[in-house]
Design a protein around this motif. Structure first.
Motif, short mmCIF file in Angstrom:
data_model
loop_
_atom_site.label_atom_id
_atom_site.label_comp_id
_atom_site.label_asym_id
_atom_site.label_seq_id
_atom_site.Cartn_x
_atom_site.Cartn_y
_atom_site.Cartn_z
N PHE A 452 0.83 -1.21 0.00
CA PHE A 452 0.00 0.00 0.00
C PHE A 452 0.87 1.26 0.00
O PHE A 452 1.74 1.44 0.86
CB PHE A 452 -0.92 0.00 1.22
N GLY A 453 0.64 2.10 -1.00
CA GLY A 453 1.32 3.39 -1.05
C GLY A 453 2.81 3.31 -1.31
O GLY A 453 3.55 4.24 -1.00
N GLN A 454 3.26 2.22 -1.94
CA GLN A 454 4.68 2.08 -2.22
C GLN A 454 5.13 2.86 -3.45
O GLN A 454 6.31 2.93 -3.75
CB GLN A 454 5.05 0.60 -2.40
N ALA A 455 4.19 3.42 -4.21
CA ALA A 455 4.57 4.18 -5.40
C ALA A 455 3.66 5.40 -5.50
O ALA A 455 2.53 5.37 -5.03
CB ALA A 455 4.44 3.31 -6.64
N LYS A 456 4.18 6.47 -6.11
CA LYS A 456 3.42 7.72 -6.08
C LYS A 456 3.05 8.24 -7.47
O LYS A 456 2.45 9.31 -7.59
CB LYS A 456 4.25 8.80 -5.35
N GLN A 457 3.46 7.52 -8.50
CA GLN A 457 3.21 8.05 -9.85
C GLN A 457 1.71 8.24 -10.09
O GLN A 457 0.88 7.54 -9.49
CB GLN A 457 3.77 7.10 -10.91
N PRO A 458 1.36 9.17 -11.00
CA PRO A 458 -0.06 9.43 -11.26
C PRO A 458 -0.77 8.21 -11.88
O PRO A 458 -0.12 7.34 -12.44
CB PRO A 458 -0.04 10.59 -12.28
#
Ligand code: ADP
Ligand code: ZN
Length: 600
Positions: A452-458
């Motif tokens: 969960f939430g390991q990446a932030k790309q759009p």
């Protein structure tokens, strides 16, 4: 002293072409030497010339077996326009007419006869045929002979008997589509494998190749069409409904667009097809029901609004553009949904599992092409068994993609899929990887998962990544289970074996931010404004002739011929005969009028 007429003489005197294309001369020679041939050449490569030229040099008639009346009629019209006499026998003509046609061939007045396989194989026809003693049987659309091929026709199955019944005749078979197994099967059925198999000309350098992921179908189509104004082309859709919808979208923007699909009445289909053949700048928005048997050489673009069914189908469909050899554009948009739908079609097909497996693999090849990181044409040619250099005329060559290391994002995404039990579709797993707090995530307590939430790309960036991961077989879209995403072995290599995930940068470019140089602009002969004006006058003159004759414009002259005329500006008959596509017969009918128009 005897002057021998050579194939090249026939080519230039009767057909007005200055040189054989690669592959053609070889096939012509084989036929004249009396050998059997199977030639696999794509649509537009110029298969007809390969048997039409020898037919004029052989001392006995040539019989061409063709499956469709429309195909026969087009061939006959083209030949007659070149002053080559031709006979055809089919159910669209009265009995008297058919009798007259037979007389023409039997008396030697014409050397070419077109007819359908079922007519040929009637006992009475076969008896008459023995007396005719043909030198050559041509099997057009030869893939119909094979059960391995895409379109087996039972009435073609009988043609295997020809070789026994007519031991003196050679057989030349032509098709645009046959893989290795199908080729072997055709050659063995038609001539017991005793002959040459030639695969040639799959490269169509005049066709530009562009593939783009879906962002907005209507906008993408309209952007594409803007550069095609005044041209004639085909837009392919998957559904009947969409052909009507997008034809209307285009009409609203002032294009002359017509729908075509199997659900329209025969009259409407016929009329739309005729208008496409006869009028300039008509756009047909069609399902794949449209195309087979359409012989129009100046189609300037083919656009796919959806993923086609296979690379073979795709290449055949885009092959309807640019048959005159002039620069033409092809484009395709595709989406994750298309992949899902195609997999579904294959699963629903009801055929045995071997067949389904083959179809899935063919779809994989197509997806690999869509997500290409190197020259598209090289990938296509490799698929058809020809090797080639980077082409410079595809979007990948013109805008080489930036490859990035997306291992961390891929791990987050694949981890999200694994940790949610491989039970969810793309929206949910992307939300988990990004750490979005959606209701569904709360409902399943997925905010507690390690991914969960390991990446932030759009989101759109992730959709691009996901599409590539599906196309490159890291992930499977399971159709039996509402399109949920599953990990394939390559994905576990990323998660557990330290492999890295390289992919094209999924950053969404704003449409139009990077201008692609269109093939038509790069190859456009340098026509100044006077020349452009002359070209449109010549096109108008061609239209006049075509109307008088009640025939499509390309039967008079192709676009490539008119362009050549404009750049050469012939002043007399001899000059005019140097123009590619002008032979003596066409000169006699149209030459003076065009000379006069050029003189101004
Ligand atoms: P196919 O049957 O392979 O689809 P066609 O026989 O209809 O292709 O030929 C496609 C186009 O190429 C036609 O417009 C034809 O006049 C043109 N063509 C064929 N051979 C030559 C050649 N040697 N030089 C120039 N144009 C050619
Ligand atoms: Zn390329």
């Amino acid at each position: 002293m005897l002057f021998m007429t050579t194939p090249l003489d026939i080519l230039s005197d009767q057909f007005g072409h200055n040189a054989f294309r690669p592959g053609q001369a070889e096939i012509v020679d084989y036929i004249l030497e009396g050998r059997n041939v199977l030639a696999v050449m794509p649509t537009g490569a110029g298969k007809s010339i390969c048997y039409q030229v020898p037919s004029q040099l052989l001392d006995k008639p040539t019989v061409v077996i063709s499956p469709l009346v429309a195909l026969m009629d087009n061939q006959a019209a083209g030949l007659r326009a070149n002053g080559v006499p031709v006979a055809s026998i089919h159910s669209g003509q009265s009995r008297e007419e058919n009798v007259a046609q037979w007389k023409a061939i039997a008396s030697g007045q014409t050397k070419l006869l077109y007819l359908s396989p079922e007519r040929l194989m009637q006992p009475r026809m076969l008896a008459a045929m023995r007396a005719l003693d043909p030198a050559l049987f041509v099997v057009d659309e030869a893939h119909c002979v094979s059960k391995w091929g895409p379109a087996f026709r039972p009435e073609y199955g009988d043609l295997g008997r020809l070789k026994e019944m007519f031991p003196n005749a050679r057989v030349a078979a032509f098709t645009a589509t046959a893989d290795e197994a199908t080729r072997k099967d055709i050659a063995s059925q038609l001539f017991k494998g005793q002959g040459e198999v030639i695969v040639h000309g799959f490269d169509r350098p005049n066709l530009s190749l562009t593939v783009a992921p879906l962002s907005n179908r209507t906008n993408q189509l309209l952007d594409w069409m803007e550069a095609q104004r005044g041209q004639c082309g085909i837009v392919y859709c998957l559904s009947r409904k969409n052909t009507e919808k997008y034809a209307e979208v285009l009409r609203d923007k002032g294009y002359n667009a017509l729908p075509y699909h199997a659900g329209l009445s025969a009259e409407v289909r016929f009329e739309n097809q005729e208008r496409f053949l006869a009028e300039p700048a008509v756009i047909i928005v069609a399902t794949i029901a449209f195309g087979m048997g359409i012989d129009k050489s100046n189609v300037r673009f083919v656009y796919h609004l959806n993923l086609p069914s296979s690379l073979e189908a795709y290449y055949q469909e885009i092959g309807r553009a640019g048959r005159d050899g002039a620069p033409s554009e092809t484009g395709m948009i595709y989406a994750l949904d298309d992949i899902r739908m195609r997999r579904q079609f294959i699963s629903d097909d009801g055929s045995d599992s071997d067949h389904q497996m083959r179809e899935h693999r063919r779809l994989d090849a197509l997806l690999g092409y869509c997500e290409a990181a190197k020259c598209r044409r090289q990938i296509l040619m490799a698929y058809f068994g020809e090797s080639s250099e980077p082409c410079g005329n595809c979007d990948v060559c013109q805008n080489p993609p930036v490859l990035i290391d997306a291992t961390d994002a891929a791990k987050a995404l694949f981890g999200a899929i694994e940790q949610t039990g491989q039970r969810f579709g793309s929206g949910h797993v992307i939300a988990v990887a990004r750490g979005d707090e959606t209701d569904r995530i709360k409902q399943f307590n997925h905010q507690d998962l390690p991914a969960f939430g390991q990446a932030k790309q759009p989101k759109p960036w992730f959709q691009g990544l996901l599409r590539q991961a599906v196309a490159l077989r890291y992930l499977n879209v399971n159709m039996e289970a509402y399109g949920r995403l599953e990990l394939l072995p390559k994905a576990y290599d990323i998660l557990n074996a330290g492999e890295s995930f390289m992919c094209k940068d999924p950053t969404v470019k704003r449409a139009g931010s990077k201008k692609v140089i269109r093939a038509a602009d790069r190859y456009k002969p340098d026509l100044n404004s006077d020349d452009t004006e002359l070209l449109s006058r010549l096109k108008a003159l061609r239209m006049d002739f075509a109307r008088q004759l009640g025939k499509p414009a390309f039967v008079v002259f192709s676009d490539a011929t008119l362009i050549d005329m404009v750049s050469r500006k012939p002043e007399n008959r001899a000059d005019m005969l140097d123009v590619s596509g002008v032979g003596p017969s066409k000169f006699d009918r149209f030459g003076e009028a065009f000379l006069a128009e050029i003189k101004g």
